[in-house]
Design a protein around this motif. Structure first.
Motif, PDB file in Angstrom:
ATOM      1  N   VAL A  42       0.801  -1.191   0.024  1.00 14.23           N
ATOM      2  CA  VAL A  42      -0.032   0.083   0.046  1.00 14.23           C
ATOM      3  C   VAL A  42       0.672   1.228   0.042  1.00 14.23           C
ATOM      4  O   VAL A  42       1.977   1.343   0.800  1.00 14.23           O
ATOM      5  N   ILE A  64      -3.177   3.648  -0.986  1.00 10.65           N
ATOM      6  CA  ILE A  64      -3.664   3.115  -1.975  1.00 10.65           C
ATOM      7  C   ILE A  64      -3.139   2.190  -2.524  1.00 10.65           C
ATOM      8  O   ILE A  64      -1.698   2.065  -2.336  1.00 10.65           O
ATOM      9  N   ASP A  65      -3.711   0.903  -2.521  1.00  9.81           N
ATOM     10  CA  ASP A  65      -2.952  -0.247  -2.905  1.00  9.81           C
ATOM     11  C   ASP A  65      -2.500  -0.538  -4.269  1.00  9.81           C
ATOM     12  O   ASP A  65      -2.680   0.343  -5.159  1.00  9.81           O
ATOM     13  N   GLY A  68      -4.945  -0.093  -7.182  1.00  5.80           N
ATOM     14  CA  GLY A  68      -5.761   1.329  -7.297  1.00  5.80           C
ATOM     15  C   GLY A  68      -6.723   1.392  -6.113  1.00  5.80           C
ATOM     16  O   GLY A  68      -7.499   2.394  -6.252  1.00  5.80           O
ATOM     17  N   SER A  69      -6.950   0.422  -5.237  1.00  2.64           N
ATOM     18  CA  SER A  69      -8.057   0.658  -4.091  1.00  2.64           C
ATOM     19  C   SER A  69      -7.710   1.593  -3.119  1.00  2.64           C
ATOM     20  O   SER A  69      -6.531   1.510  -2.622  1.00  2.64           O
ATOM     21  N   PRO A  70      -8.409   2.656  -2.675  1.00  2.56           N
ATOM     22  CA  PRO A  70      -8.426   3.122  -1.503  1.00  2.56           C
ATOM     23  C   PRO A  70      -8.213   2.447  -0.455  1.00  2.56           C
ATOM     24  O   PRO A  70      -8.966   1.347  -0.063  1.00  2.56           O
ATOM     25  N   ARG A  98     -15.373  11.024  -1.902  1.00  2.45           N
ATOM     26  CA  ARG A  98     -14.228  10.629  -2.936  1.00  2.45           C
ATOM     27  C   ARG A  98     -13.351  11.901  -3.523  1.00  2.45           C
ATOM     28  O   ARG A  98     -12.132  11.538  -3.788  1.00  2.45           O
ATOM     29  N   VAL A 105      -4.782  12.156  -3.429  1.00  2.00           N
ATOM     30  CA  VAL A 105      -3.677  11.061  -4.404  1.00  2.00           C
ATOM     31  C   VAL A 105      -2.966  11.914  -5.209  1.00  2.00           C
ATOM     32  O   VAL A 105      -1.871  12.110  -5.543  1.00  2.00           O
ATOM     33  N   VAL A 117      -7.599   5.132  -9.803  1.00  2.00           N
ATOM     34  CA  VAL A 117      -8.283   4.806  -8.476  1.00  2.00           C
ATOM     35  C   VAL A 117      -9.494   3.832  -8.723  1.00  2.00           C
ATOM     36  O   VAL A 117     -10.348   4.072  -9.559  1.00  2.00           O
ATOM     37  N   TRP A 119     -12.959   2.387  -7.388  1.00  2.00           N
ATOM     38  CA  TRP A 119     -13.783   2.554  -6.232  1.00  2.00           C
ATOM     39  C   TRP A 119     -14.844   1.382  -5.857  1.00  2.00           C
ATOM     40  O   TRP A 119     -15.491   1.507  -5.056  1.00  2.00           O
ATOM     41  N   PRO A 122     -12.923  -0.247  -1.822  1.00  2.00           N
ATOM     42  CA  PRO A 122     -12.198   0.281  -1.018  1.00  2.00           C
ATOM     43  C   PRO A 122     -11.808  -0.641   0.076  1.00  2.00           C
ATOM     44  O   PRO A 122     -12.778  -1.286   0.232  1.00  2.00           O
TER      45      PRO A 122
END
Length: 297
Positions: A42, A64-65, A68-70, A98, A105, A117, A119, A122
């Motif tokens: 992450v 953010i991993d 691309g996930s928050p 968001r 970011v 990202v 969504w 998350p």
């Protein structure tokens, strides 16, 4: 408690090191934040992030991993009491803010990362000294993307992190790889060609490694992960199945046409070894590599 037993064998004998809690939550948080990409895959964005006067809280860590996930990361020095519900509160805040997250970011990592990202899933990562079976059951029922990570300190210099549970919000961790109509998922291409049965067989192998395996779909690939990705299957190939694995090319006897080093080659997904599958025999040949990558994940 943590099943890991650690021994100091530096003097020829063996002395068992006793696991202990972190002295302070802030110290544990600081170590993880400084090494977040190495520990959790992450990318670190912010520490003690304020959720404003209405919510009146502070998110321990934001990131953010690799898909691309928050990510919200919450820590508990001792047992997990309250850390999951608190993390869910912040995860709900994140999905309602968001634009604020995207601004963060862009400010820290640039427009290219912000544009990618994801969504749809998350994540909440809870790091605590221990979790109960009720915690594990609860996160599976909640049906949000949640990872439970157990930590333990050994002496003053060693930190162990053990994934306890990993759940993806879509609940699709055990579904088969079936052709889908474009209208049902316009962002993700799933092949309808002759390799679909091979993809399904590969997925059965990857998910069969353990209950801690989950999957995440991106436009270019499907990632299989524990706490971090260990296999990424490309959506782009119609005549073969191409998967990248998180193992070192130095640890593999590379076979032309079957495996190759892609550590210096641009590719979608994570991993430095690419495997190309055309038959079920190739899949059987690849199983030791798949297992190696899972064990390293």
């Amino acid at each position: 408690m943590l099943g890991l037993r650690l021994f100091d064998v530096s003097d020829g004998g063996a002395v068992e090191l006793t696991a202990r809690s972190a002295e302070l939550k802030r110290h544990l948080q600081g170590v993880v934040e400084e090494n977040m990409e190495l520990f959790l895959r992450v990318r670190f964005l912010a520490s003690e992030y304020s959720t404003g006067p209405v919510h009146g809280g502070r998110i321990d860590s934001l990131g953010i991993d690799e898909n691309g996930s928050p990510v919200v990361v919450e820590y508990k020095r001792g047992r997990a009491a309250g850390v999951i519900t608190q993390g869910l509160f912040y995860l709900a805040w994140l999905t309602d803010h968001r634009d604020e997250f995207l601004h963060l970011v862009r400010d820290r990592l640039g427009d290219a990362v912000a544009d990618q990202v994801l969504w749809s899933a998350p994540r909440l990562i809870c790091v605590a000294e221990d979790f109960t079976r009720y915690d594990v059951h609860a996160v599976r029922e909640i049906r949000r993307s949640i990872d439970l990570v157990r930590y333990s300190c050994f002496g003053n210099e060693l930190l162990a992190l053990e994934p306890v549970a990993s759940v993806v919000a879509n609940g699709a961790a055990r579904s088969e790889w079936r052709p889908q109509k474009a209208a049902s998922s316009p962002a993700v291409h799933i092949d309808t060609g002759g390799v679909s049965p091979l993809r399904a067989a590969l997925e059965e192998v990857l998910l069969g490694f353990g209950d801690d395996v989950s999957r995440v779909d991106r436009k270019q690939y499907r990632a299989y992960r524990r706490l971090r990705n260990f296999a990424c299957v490309s959506h782009a190939h119609q005549q073969e199945v191409v998967v990248t694995l998180r193992i070192s090319p130095k640890d593999v006897d590379l076979v032309p046409g079957f495996t190759r080093d892609v550590s210096q080659v641009g590719h979608h997904g994570t991993g430095d070894v690419e495997v190309r599958l055309r038959t079920e025999q190739h899949l059987r040949q690849a199983e030791p590599l798949l297992r190696m990558s899972y064990d390293a994940g």
